[in-house]
Motif scaffolding. Structure first.
Motif, PDB file in Angstrom:
ATOM      1  N   TYR A 219       0.833  -1.207   0.000  1.00 11.98           N
ATOM      2  CA  TYR A 219       0.000   0.000   0.000  1.00 11.98           C
ATOM      3  C   TYR A 219       0.870   1.260   0.000  1.00 11.98           C
ATOM      4  CZ  TYR A 219      -4.235  -2.737   0.905  1.00 11.98           C
ATOM      5  OH  TYR A 219      -5.296  -3.605   0.814  1.00 11.98           O
TER       6      TYR A 219
ATOM      7  N   ASN B 172      -7.314  -3.427  -3.525  1.00 18.82           N
ATOM      8  CA  ASN B 172      -6.303  -4.120  -4.304  1.00 18.82           C
ATOM      9  C   ASN B 172      -5.285  -3.091  -4.783  1.00 18.82           C
ATOM     10  OD1 ASN B 172      -8.040  -2.851  -6.200  1.00 18.82           O
ATOM     11  ND2 ASN B 172      -7.401  -4.271  -7.802  1.00 18.82           N
ATOM     12  N   VAL B 173      -4.181  -3.512  -5.360  1.00 15.27           N
ATOM     13  CA  VAL B 173      -3.168  -2.591  -5.879  1.00 15.27           C
ATOM     14  C   VAL B 173      -2.803  -3.010  -7.304  1.00 15.27           C
ATOM     15  CG1 VAL B 173      -0.829  -1.690  -5.639  1.00 15.27           C
ATOM     16  CG2 VAL B 173      -2.210  -2.104  -3.594  1.00 15.27           C
TER      17      VAL B 173
ATOM     18  N   THR C 195      -6.520   1.380  -7.824  1.00 14.75           N
ATOM     19  CA  THR C 195      -7.317   0.299  -7.249  1.00 14.75           C
ATOM     20  C   THR C 195      -8.722   0.376  -7.799  1.00 14.75           C
ATOM     21  OG1 THR C 195      -8.101  -0.678  -5.181  1.00 14.75           O
ATOM     22  CG2 THR C 195      -7.951   1.707  -5.252  1.00 14.75           C
TER      23      THR C 195
ATOM     24  N   THR D 297      -1.902 -13.009   0.737  1.00 16.61           N
ATOM     25  CA  THR D 297      -0.936 -12.152   0.041  1.00 16.61           C
ATOM     26  C   THR D 297       0.465 -12.712   0.231  1.00 16.61           C
ATOM     27  OG1 THR D 297      -2.321 -10.193   0.360  1.00 16.61           O
ATOM     28  CG2 THR D 297       0.006  -9.825  -0.154  1.00 16.61           C
TER      29      THR D 297
ATOM     30  N   LEU E 142      -2.725  -8.204  -4.460  1.00 16.25           N
ATOM     31  CA  LEU E 142      -1.866  -7.055  -4.177  1.00 16.25           C
ATOM     32  C   LEU E 142      -0.470  -7.307  -4.727  1.00 16.25           C
ATOM     33  CD1 LEU E 142      -4.165  -6.716  -1.986  1.00 16.25           C
ATOM     34  CD2 LEU E 142      -2.428  -5.723  -0.515  1.00 16.25           C
TER      35      LEU E 142
END
Length: 567
Positions: free
Chosen positions: A160, A182-183, A368, A392, A429
Motif C-alpha cells: 500500500y 487491491n493494488v 485500485t 498475500t 496485491l
C-alpha cells in the motif's frame, strides 16, 4: 542514462499546464513526474513470529461472498474445502464459509448489489468503488482504520505504501478507512511503441522520437521490403477498433500514446488548466490527435485493414508489421509467437512519440478498483485483515521453502488450477512499482552486485530465466520472454523520464447508470469514423455538442460534486 523513478506528485493540471502541449493549451488531470528511485529489501518475518498472522487459540468463523473461478474444482475438492482453504485455516484457525457464490464479474456484482439492497451482507466481501460508497453512506460496514494499523502485515503495508498513499485514500471517507483495496501495477498503464530493431538496422533507420520519425519509419517499413521476401506485403502501424483504452490498462494496437502526446486523455476524467472537472474525450486536443490519425490512415501509414481484424495480434504474429503499441508484457504475448514464427525478429520498446516539449506523456490506470469490506457489527474484523495477510504472503511466495507451500505448488502443477482460484477474496496485491523494481534487482544480480538467492521469489524467477536466455537465447523462449519483458519493458519504464496523468474519477454517477452506454457508443463510433474517413474532422465538434446534450453536462456536474465533495 541515470535511472530515475516516478514519484507521486498530486498536482492538478500543474505540470502539463506549465509546459505547452501540441496546440499550446495545457490540460491534464493529476500529473506525476519521475524522481530518483529508492529500492529497499524488506526483511521477511517468520509467519509464526509475526502478530499480523497470529493464530486464534479457539476457532472462529467468517461468512463471505465468494467469486467462483472459471477453473473447475479438482476431484474431491470444493470452493470452500480444498488444499488452499485448509492451509489458511491451519495457519489462522479461521473457518471460512460461503454465504453465497457467484461466477464471473457480472453475476458477482449483482449478488453484491442484492446483498446491499436487502441490508443482508456477509461478514466480508469484495466490492467496487460505487458499492463501497453506498455501504459507507448507509453505515453498513466497519471502520477498519485501527484494525488495519494493528494487524496489517509489513508486506501488505509496504504494498500500500508503494502507491504513495493513493490506494488507502481511495478506500477512505472522512479520514477513515472503510475497505482494504487491491493494488494495480503502474507499469500496466503506459502503452509503448514496440519496433523490430532488425528492420531498423537493415534499412539504416534511427529509432523514432517524434511523430515525423514514426511516420518516416512506417513508410519505409511499407515500401522498402524490410522482411526481404521481395514483396510489398508489410504494413505500417496497426490499430484497434477501440481506438483507445482510456482508463483501462494498455492493450495491443491502441492509440492512447498518440493522444497523450497531444495532451489528450480520452475516456479519463481530468481537470483542465482552470481546475475544472472535464471529460477527457471532449477537450480540443482530441481533435488534433484525430486529425493526425485520419491523415495517417488516408495515406496508408496506419494499416487500412485494421478494422477487419478479428484479433488485434494477427499482423504481429504474422510478422507483417514492424511496429505496434502495447504494454511492457508483450514479449510474453504476442511477441513470443511472432519470434517463434520468425527467429530473426529482434523487438525493442521505445517511449515515443514525445510531446512538443520533448516529454513522454502517459495516462495512468486506476490504482485500485476493488475493496475488501467488513460487515458492521462483525465481532472479528481483524480476522479479515489476517486472511488478507496470509493469502498475500502465499501469492508473493514469502515462504517458498515451506513444505506446505511446496505441497500447494505441487497440487497446482498436477491439477492445472491456480492457487489464487481458491483464495477467499478476489483481491490481489503487488507493489505498484513491481515491474521496475524487479528490473533493477535482476540487473544488479546479473552484474554480481547482489546475491541472487536474496531476491524475492518473483524476481528470482525472472533472474533465472534471464540467465537461461543469455546462455541459449534462441532456444529458450521462456527465458526470452522474461528477459525481454524485463529489459525492454520494465527497463524502459525505469529509465524514461515521463509525465504520468492520473484520472480524478473512476466511478459511476446516477445519470451514468442510464446515459453512459449511449454516450460511450457515440464516442467510440465518432472517433473511429473520423479516423477511417467516414466522417470529416468537423464531426468531432458535433460529437462534443451531442455528448453534452445527451447527458454529458449533467454527468460532469455530478462528477464535479463527487470529486470536490469527497474528503
Amino acid at each position: 542514462m541515470k535511472a530515475k523513478r516516478m514519484t507521486v506528485i498530486i498536482a492538478v493540471a500543474v505540470l502539463l499546464s506549465s509546459c505547452s502541449n501540441a496546440n499550446g493549451d495545457g490540460s491534464g488531470g493529476n500529473s506525476e513526474k519521475k524522481g530518483v528511485r529508492n529500492l529497499q529489501t524488506l526483511p521477511i518475518p517468520s509467519i509464526k513470529d509475526d502478530p499480523a498472522y497470529g493464530k486464534y487459540e479457539e476457532p472462529i468463523s467468517i461468512n463471505i461472498g465468494f467469486k467462483i473461478p472459471d477453473e473447475k474444482n479438482a476431484t474431491g475438492e470444493t470452493n470452500d474445502n480444498n488444499p488452499v482453504s485448509r492451509y489458511f485455516e491451519k495457519i489462522t484457525n479461521i473457518k471460512v464459509s460461503h454465504s453465497w457464490e457467484a461466477k464471473r464479474d457480472e453475476a458477482f456484482i449483482q449478488k453484491v448489489n442484492l446483498s446491499i439492497d436487502s441490508s443482508d451482507i456477509p461478514d466480508a466481501m469484495v466490492v467496487d468503488r460505487n458499492q463501497l460508497r453506498e455501504l459507507v453512506e448507509n453505515e453498513m460496514i466497519e471502520d477498519l482504520t485501527k484494525v488495519y494499523e494493528q494487524y496489517g502485515s509489513s508486506l501488505v503495508k509496504a504494498m500500500y505504501d508503494s502507491t504513495k498513499g493513493i490506494a488507502l485514500q481511495e478506500a477512505s471517507f472522512g479520514g477513515k478507512l472503510y475497505g482494504l483495496p487491491n493494488v494495480a501495477i503502474e507499469a500496466d498503464a503506459p502503452s509503448l511503441l514496440w519496433i523490430r530493431q532488425d528492420w531498423l538496422e537493415k534499412l539504416d533507420l534511427q529509432p523514432p522520437k517524434t511523430f515525423d520519425d514514426l511516420e518516416r519509419i512506417a513508410k519505409d517499413f511499407i515500401e522498402r521490403d524490410p522482411d526481404g521476401n521481395g514483396k510489398r506485403d508489410t504494413i505500417g502501424l496497426p490499430g484497434d477498433k477501440k481506438v483507445v483504452h482510456g482508463q483501462q490498462k494498455a492493450g495491443l494496437n491502441d492509440f492512447d500514446t498518440l493522444f497523450s502526446a497531444y495532451h489528450a486523455f480520452p475516456k479519463n476524467w481530468i481537470k483542465d488548466g482552470d481546475g475544472q472537472v472535464v471529460y477527457g474525450s471532449i477537450t480540443p486536443e482530441n481533435k488534433l490527435a484525430l486529425a493526425k490519425l485520419a491523415d495517417w490512415y488516408e495515406r496508408g501509414i496506419i494499416d487500412n485493414q485494421f478494422v477487419l481484424y478479428k484479433e488485434a495480434q494477427e499482423p504481429i504474429v504474422a510478422n507483417k508489421t514492424g511496429m505496434f503499441f502495447g504494454p511492457w508484457w508483450t514479449p510474453y504475448w504476442p511477441l513470443a509467437e511472432a519470434v517463434s514464427n520468425d527467429t530473426k525478429a529482434e523487438w525493442r520498446a521505445f517511449a515515443v512519440p514525445l510531446d512538443s516539449e520533448g516529454m513522454f506523456i502517459t495516462h495512468m490506470s486506476p490504482t485500485t478498483d476493488r475493496f475488501l469490506v467488513v460487515r458492521k457489527g462483525y465481532e472479528h474484523p481483524e480476522a479479515v485483515v489476517k486472511m488478507l495477510n496470509v493469502f498475500t504472503r502465499l501469492e508473493r511466495r514469502q515462504d517458498p521453502n515451506s513444505a506446505e507451500v511446496k505441497s500447494l505448488d505441487d497440487f497446482s502443477a498436477q491439477t492445472g488450477i491456480q492457487l489464487r482460484s481458491y483464495y477467499p477474496f478476489d483481491l490481489l496485491l503487488d507493489y505498484a512499482d513491481a515491474i521496475t523494481q524487479r528490473y533493477v534487482n535482476v540487473q544488479k544480480a546479473l552484474r554480481g552486485e547482489i546475491d541472487p538467492t536474496s531476491l524475492d521469489p518473483d524476481t528470482k524467477q525472472v533472474y533465472e530465466q534471464s540467465v537461461a536466455e543469455k546462455e541459449n537465447p534462441k532456444k529458450n523462449m521462456d527465458g526470452w520472454k522474461a528477459a525481454k519483458a524485463s529489459e525492454y519493458g520494465g527497463g524502459l519504464l525505469y529509465t524514461t523520464d515521463m509525465v504520468q496523468v492520473r484520472g480524478i474519477f473512476y466511478g459511476t454517477t446516477k445519470t451514468m447508470e442510464t446515459k453512459w452506454p449511449g454516450l460511450q457508443k457515440l464516442e467510440n463510433e465518432t472517433f473511429l469514423k473520423i479516423i477511417v474517413g467516414d466522417e470529416p474532422i468537423s464531426a468531432f465538434d458535433d460529437f462534443v455538442a451531442e455528448w453534452k446534450r445527451q447527458g454529458g453536462d449533467r454527468i460532469t456536474e455530478e462528477v464535479s460534486k463527487l470529486v470536490n465533495g469527497k474528503s
